[in-house]
Scaffold this active site. Structure first.
Site, PDB file in Angstrom:
ATOM      1  N   CYS A 117      59.469  36.466  30.374  1.00 45.11           N
ATOM      2  CA  CYS A 117      60.123  36.856  29.308  1.00 45.11           C
ATOM      3  C   CYS A 117      61.690  37.198  29.815  1.00 45.11           C
ATOM      4  O   CYS A 117      62.473  36.541  28.958  1.00 45.11           O
ATOM      5  CB  CYS A 117      59.758  38.107  28.566  1.00 45.11           C
ATOM      6  SG  CYS A 117      58.201  37.836  27.500  1.00 45.11           S
ATOM      7  N   CYS A 200      51.380  32.850  24.249  1.00 45.13           N
ATOM      8  CA  CYS A 200      51.319  34.462  24.141  1.00 45.13           C
ATOM      9  C   CYS A 200      51.161  34.754  22.788  1.00 45.13           C
ATOM     10  O   CYS A 200      51.285  35.935  22.418  1.00 45.13           O
ATOM     11  CB  CYS A 200      52.400  35.061  24.797  1.00 45.13           C
ATOM     12  SG  CYS A 200      52.677  34.654  26.371  1.00 45.13           S
ATOM     13  N   CYS A 223      59.058  41.419  23.897  1.00 47.23           N
ATOM     14  CA  CYS A 223      59.499  40.439  24.928  1.00 47.23           C
ATOM     15  C   CYS A 223      60.579  40.923  25.970  1.00 47.23           C
ATOM     16  O   CYS A 223      60.727  40.532  27.061  1.00 47.23           O
ATOM     17  CB  CYS A 223      59.995  39.323  24.328  1.00 47.23           C
ATOM     18  SG  CYS A 223      61.388  39.733  23.350  1.00 47.23           S
TER      19      CYS A 223
END
Ligand code: SF4
Length: 239
Positions: A117, A200, A223
């Site tokens: 991320c 995800c 995130c």
């Protein structure tokens, strides 16, 4: 004026304002400076995109293409931007060299979601926002967890973050989309009420939290773009 104080003042000023009034003020606020909408073009993004288009179609809209998105999201982004006639869509991708160094096979998300991320979202967004004084996010309090008490205006690192829909409910969003006949992300009807990167994001059951499909079975729930130094940014007065 310190940003924390600026956020607190704006929250007091707008404690009874509706989302569009807050948005309009944010886009015109010389003390905040130039402001961009950051949009995932996800399940509910079209509400803010529509409001922004009504105020100023040339508002900068930053879309983070992590290169891990569903193809449906990329197509939806193009369709919505065209139908709303938004003229300054900025598609941001991860730094090519950094991807080659850290995630050449695209599997970093399996080993370390935080690092992935950071590479694909946090760093590119920070770079894209470098010259902006504020940014608009679509977070809502009903999304619970770290979002349960977000204010309309908050200090975020060296910027002001604006959450015009903070106090909206799921019904408010549905009603707005119906009233304005806005197109839904195609994956919503397929069981994805919250949509992020393909690796995800999973489908969600009828009785699950809408964000339960994001990083399923992991402790992670955000995130990282709403965190600073690993801590959730909270400031200002909850409106
Ligand atoms: S959501 Fe998953 S694939 Fe997307 S950047 Fe984060 S870890 Fe990587």
């Amino acid at each position: 004026m310190p940003l924390k104080e600026l956020a607190e003042r704006r929250n007091i000023l707008h404690r009874k304002s509706d989302a569009k009034t807050i948005l309009k003020h944010a886009l015109d606020d010389v003390q905040i400076g130039q402001t961009a909408l950051v949009s995932s073009f996800g399940a509910e993004s079209v509400v803010l995109l529509h409001m922004v288009a009504q105020i100023n179609k040339a508002t900068p809209v930053i879309f983070l293409d992590t290169e891990m998105l569903f193809e449906e999201t990329s197509q939806y982004q193009r369709d919505v931007a065209q139908s709303l006639d938004l003229t300054d869509i900025r598609i941001i991708t991860p730094d090519r060299n950094e991807v080659l160094v850290s995630d050449v096979d695209g599997l970093l998300h399996q080993a370390d979601t935080s690092a992935c991320c950071h590479l694909r979202k946090v760093k590119p967004l920070a770079d894209a926002l470098r010259n902006f004084g504020g940014w608009i996010s679509g977070r809502k309090r009903f999304q619970s967890g770290a979002r349960a008490d977000i204010p309309h205006f908050e200090k975020d690192a060296r910027k002001i973050k604006i959450n015009p829909l903070a106090n909206w409910t799921r019904d408010d969003l549905s009603a707005y989309m119906s009233t304005h006949k806005l197109p839904r992300h195609p994956l919503v009807a397929k069981g994805y009420p919250s949509i992020g990167c393909m690796p995800c994001t999973t489908r969600v059951g009828a009785h699950e939290d809408p964000r339960a499909g994001r990083w399923r079975n992991a402790k992670k729930s955000e995130c990282g773009i709403h965190f600073e130094d690993g801590k959730l940014i909270k400031s200002g007065v909850a409106a």
